[in-house]
Structure formats: C-alpha cells, structure tokens
Design an enzyme around this catalytic site. Structure first.
Site, PDB file in Angstrom:
ATOM      1  N   LYS A  79     -11.476  -5.044   4.730  1.00 41.12           N
ATOM      2  CA  LYS A  79     -10.359  -5.569   3.930  1.00 41.12           C
ATOM      3  C   LYS A  79      -9.724  -6.748   4.664  1.00 41.12           C
ATOM      4  CE  LYS A  79      -6.146  -3.986   1.497  1.00 41.12           C
ATOM      5  NZ  LYS A  79      -5.159  -2.893   1.356  1.00 41.12           N
ATOM      6  N   SER A 154      -3.930  -2.019  -3.502  1.00 42.79           N
ATOM      7  CA  SER A 154      -4.280  -3.382  -3.183  1.00 42.79           C
ATOM      8  C   SER A 154      -5.715  -3.557  -2.712  1.00 42.79           C
ATOM      9  CB  SER A 154      -3.344  -3.901  -2.090  1.00 42.79           C
ATOM     10  OG  SER A 154      -3.528  -3.176  -0.879  1.00 42.79           O
ATOM     11  N   SER A 178      -3.077   2.306  -1.445  1.00 37.71           N
ATOM     12  CA  SER A 178      -4.054   1.211  -1.604  1.00 37.71           C
ATOM     13  C   SER A 178      -5.473   1.537  -1.179  1.00 37.71           C
ATOM     14  CB  SER A 178      -3.585  -0.033  -0.862  1.00 37.71           C
ATOM     15  OG  SER A 178      -2.538  -0.628  -1.574  1.00 37.71           O
TER      16      SER A 178
HETATM   17  N1  GLN Z   1       0.584  -0.196  -4.967  1.00 29.59           N
HETATM   18  C1  GLN Z   1       1.423   0.013  -3.812  1.00 29.59           C
HETATM   19  C2  GLN Z   1       2.321  -1.179  -3.620  1.00 29.59           C
HETATM   20  O1  GLN Z   1       2.176  -2.108  -4.367  1.00 29.59           O
HETATM   21  C3  GLN Z   1       0.582   0.333  -2.630  1.00 29.59           C
HETATM   22  C4  GLN Z   1       0.332  -0.757  -1.694  1.00 29.59           C
HETATM   23  C5  GLN Z   1      -0.470  -0.375  -0.511  1.00 29.59           C
HETATM   24  O2  GLN Z   1      -0.784   0.789  -0.298  1.00 29.59           O
HETATM   25  N2  GLN Z   1      -0.757  -1.351   0.304  1.00 29.59           N
HETATM   26  O3  GLN Z   1       3.161  -1.198  -2.769  1.00 29.59           O
END
Ligand code: GLN
Length: 502
Positions: A79, A154, A178
């Site tokens: 990532k 994400s 994410s």
């Molecule tokens: N969807 C969550 C957010 O937008 C999770 C983000 C993440 O885990 N990096 O904060």
C-alpha cells in the site's frame, strides 16, 4: 501448465522451496497479469522496475543453498501509505506526488530481509481517508468482481490487486477498517493486528492512536505467513509491544485441523448482528448461515451486547480528524513534496497555496473538523467527550470478552457499492465503517474473511472476527477453521467463483 497467479502464497512458497518454479517465473507471471488487467483495475500507482532483479537474486541464493525464509521469492504488493526507499510513496495524495522517501518503513525492511519480492505500490484514498478509493488523487481502483463498483477503501488497491490475481499477498493499513472493509467487498482476507503488534515506523500517519499495518491475502494461512514476517517489536515505534509473539502461521495451521472450533465461545455482538438499519439482507443471511456452520462444528454461539458501539462512529470522526490535522501539519511545502510558489508572497502564502493545491476535498474537510474539535473553546465538548466514549467502548469489549473467546459480525454492512453512490454524502460513506471502527478504538485485533456471495447481487460478503488484544493467534486459528468449513461447502475457495476480468 499451472497458472502461477492462481496459487496461494503458501503454495508458491512450497513450489519455490522444492525448486519446481523460480521466483523469476512467479514474479514474471504476476507482472504479466498486472500488464494485462491493471488498465481496467488500477490497483497499482507504481510498478517496481526492480522486481525481476530482486527475484533473480533470491533464485541465485536458493541455488547456492542459502537459508531462506518461508516466503522468500514470493511477490507482494505494498500500500502506498508505506515508505519505500526505491519507489515513490504518495499516500494517494498530490502533495506527495513523486516523493521517494529516504528510508524504508520497518514492515518493508522486514519484507526485504525475508526476501519477498515487492511488486509495486497500491492505490488508496488520499492519506487513507475513505471507504472506496474514490478519494485517491490519482483516480479510483475498480472492484475486480464488478468493474462498475468500488473495491472498498482506503486500501482498495491492495485488496483489488490480490483479488484480481495481480499479487498473491499485499500489505494494507487499517485505521478504521481500511484492511477489513476492502477485504469484505473483494472476497479477500485481511487482518488488523493488535495495536502495537506491527510497527508503524515509516507508515505515513493518519491517526497515530488507531493506525495498524496488516496483511491482505486470499487465504487465512497466507495472511498469517505475512503477519509473522512483519510483526514483532520495533524499537523505532514507541508504541510497539516489546513481548514475543507466537507464530500466526502455526495458529492458522492448527485451525485447519478440523477440531479447532469445538468449545470456542463465539460472541455475536447484538449491536452489529446485521439486523440493524443499513445492513443488506444478503449480508445478514450469509452471516446467519456462517454462525450455523460454526455451531455445527462445535462452537458455542452466545449473544453479547456492546451498548456503546452505537457511538463509535461519532467518537472516531472526532478523534481521527483531530490526530490527522496534527499529523498532516508537516506537509508545509518546505520539508516534503509539492511546493507552490507565490510571487511576492510570504511563507504563509506559499504554505497556504501548497496545501490548497495539494490536498483533496476529503482531507481538507477532516483537517477543518480536527482543528475545530481541538480548538480551545471546544476541546472538552468534542475531543474530550470522544475520548471518554473510547474508554466506554474499551469497557464494552472487556465485558464481551468475559463471555466469549472471539466476537463476530459482518465486516461491512453491504456489498460493494457503485461509484459515485456515496461520494456526495460524507456521512453515508462514514457509516460503512460501523462494524470495523470499534476494534481500532479499543486496539483489539480484527480479521475479515469471505463468507460467501450475497444472493441479491452475487458480490462478496465478509465475516469479521475480533479477539482480545494480543490474542491475534486466536483469530488465525478460528479464521482458518471457519474458512475450511465454508470452502468445503463451496467446493473450493470463494475466489474460484470470481468472474473473469475484461
Ligand atoms: N473509512 C475509514 C475512514 O475513512 C477508515 C480509514 C482507514 O482505516 N484508513 O476513516
């Protein structure tokens, strides 16, 4: 001939060790797959130019009889939130476009030391803010199961790379879901380790008290093998747990024995049982069926209640922006990446112009929210209250784990949604994290794994398993056992049912 991109990392490792295939062949197969499908999927922001050379060096050392780790020679996608010495690291943002870090994240250094082969950097929502990759500054990733749908976020790039067979395994990061939510909507496996279990050094910070790096894969054992490589104490991360950890791979293998669920108390969190508003009927259906399978294998299903989970999203969307606004202050046009000159302007003008041009709308929204929540007059009302809720959520977990060895829920309330469906409404996007956020707020580990396809749309549905802090090994044992039951029912791994791309 076997298609090398259809094998698990564990299978590849066995064949590599036996000399049946070379790392160069395995790596080339994945690079070919990337070339063939990534134009459609867009899982990668950068493909490594050195992968074949890295693979060839592993083959040479193996031929010379050098001692090599179990995953040596196996390719992996990374990532783009993780710093890599030899590849750009943008965290999905224009403000870091083209930035090549002067060091490797600890997890990346550990992959290299174990001789895995980095294939490239995967797409993500900007600074890991989002649930769909639609907030990436470089365009979204598409879900390999249905190209008109989001791959989650994400870490949609890592999940899509794995489910499109562009990589057997990948690294992700999970601040509020994410890793687990993208795994759910792409039929993959993903693990958020115990907070402090995997180093955050060199992971571009979103919210430092919530972030954890973890594995993404197509099987529970593969995730465990990656976890064993990246996990363990790192003196460079002040929040890293100093204790020794058991082998996650051994735990996963124990789960495959067939007896592993006997007597395990599986707690169904009432507040997340899929019955509530926002949950798709097919998600609920697969969840109930999976619980029945577990019960038939000897698990004791108990209902538990976590009344404060109801406030998890509200608390998270104060704590996260507060920490993010502080973490992102370092992108000031001086030290990293983008710089917008302003003729005759002051330093402040240059900083403002750079941040205006470099950050996307979701990042700006959260910086504004975070600075507001931390401002003198509102600190107690917002940030202070959110921290109190966090404590209540930790207490809910403690009381649930008195009644159950693991907790379960769906990993996400729905299957993959269509592009644009939630983009205009940030709250609708945030509600996607309802099942995953509690684990981050409490620091406990969580695993997502596929539990079938929703009958109404034929798209993957994920099961989440959570364990007490430091009991990550329990997740792998239970996860591998559930995976085996499900696959026996399906007649093979879920991914064999994925539609062909293109
Ligand atoms: N969807 C969550 C957010 O937008 C999770 C983000 C993440 O885990 N990096 O904060």
């Amino acid at each position: 001939m076997t298609d090398l991109t259809r094998l698990s990392a564990a299978d590849l490792a066995t064949r590599l060790a036996a000399g049946e295939v070379s790392s160069v062949e395995v790596t080339q197969a994945h690079l070919d797959r990337i070339a063939a499908v990534d134009g459609d999927v867009h899982a990668f922001l950068h493909v490594s130019a050195d992968a074949l050379e890295t693979a060839a060096a592993v083959d040479t050392d193996r031929a010379a009889g050098a001692p090599l780790g179990e995953l040596a020679g196996v390719p992996i996608a990374i990532k783009d939130v993780l710093c890599t010495l030899d590849m750009p690291s943008t965290s999905g943002s224009r403000i870091l476009e083209g930035w090549v870090p002067p060091y490797d994240a600890t997890v990346v250094a550990r992959l290299r030391a174990a001789r895995l082969v980095p294939l490239g950097k995967t797409n993500m929502d900007e600074f890991a803010m989002g649930s769909s990759t639609e907030h990436s500054a470089f365009g979204p990733t598409r879900n390999p199961w249905a190209l008109d749908r989001i791959p989650g976020g994400s870490g949609g790039g890592s999940a899509a790379a794995v489910s499109a067979f562009e990589a057997p395994i990948a690294l992700g990061s999970d601040t509020g879901g994410s890793i687990r939510q993208p795994a759910a909507v792409t039929g993959s496996v993903g693990v958020k380790p115990t907070y402090g279990g995997v180093s955050r050094y060199g992971a571009i910070a979103l919210a430092s008290s919530l972030d954890q790096v973890g594995p993404v894969s197509r099987s529970v054992l593969d995730a465990a093998l990656v976890h064993d490589v990246i996990g363990g104490h790192d003196p460079r991360d002040a929040t890293s747990i100093p204790d020794a950890w058991p082998s996650m791979a051994a735990a996963a293998r124990a789960g495959q024995s067939g007896e592993a669920l006997a007597g395990v108390r599986v707690g169904v969190v009432k507040e997340l049982d899929g019955d509530g508003e926002g949950f798709q009927a097919g998600v609920r259906q697969r969840f109930t069926e999976t619980l029945d399978l577990m019960a038939a294998a000897g698990a004791e299903i108990v209902e538990v209640s976590a009344p404060n989970f109801e406030y998890a999203i509200a608390a998270y969307y104060l704590i996260l922006p507060a920490e993010a606004s502080s973490n992102l202050a370092k992108f000031d046009s001086v030290r990293f990446g983008l710089r917008r000159e302003v003729a005759g302007g002051t330093v402040e003008d240059v900083m403002a112009a750079t941040r205006e041009a470099g950050f996307g709308p979701e990042v700006k929204r959260r910086i504004i929210l975070g600075t507001y929540a931390l401002s003198a007059g509102y600190y107690d009302a917002y940030y202070g209250s959110a921290q109190k809720v966090r404590t209540l959520i930790q207490r809910d977990f403690a009381s649930c784990f008195e009644q159950a060895d693991v907790l379960v829920s769906p990993s996400a309330p729905t299957t993959a949604f269509r592009f644009g469906e939630k983009l205009a409404d940030p709250l609708a996007m945030y509600l996607n994290d309802v099942t995953t956020i509690p684990a981050n707020l409490a620091g406990v580990p969580g695993m997502g794994l596929p539990m079938g396809l929703a009958p109404e749309d034929g798209l993957p549905v994920g099961l989440q398993i959570m364990a007490p802090a430091r009991e990550d090994a329990r997740l792998y044992t239970v996860g591998a056992a559930v995976e085996q039951l499900l696959e026996a029912n399906w007649g093979g791994p879920l991914w064999t049912q994925a539609p062909a791309l293109g």
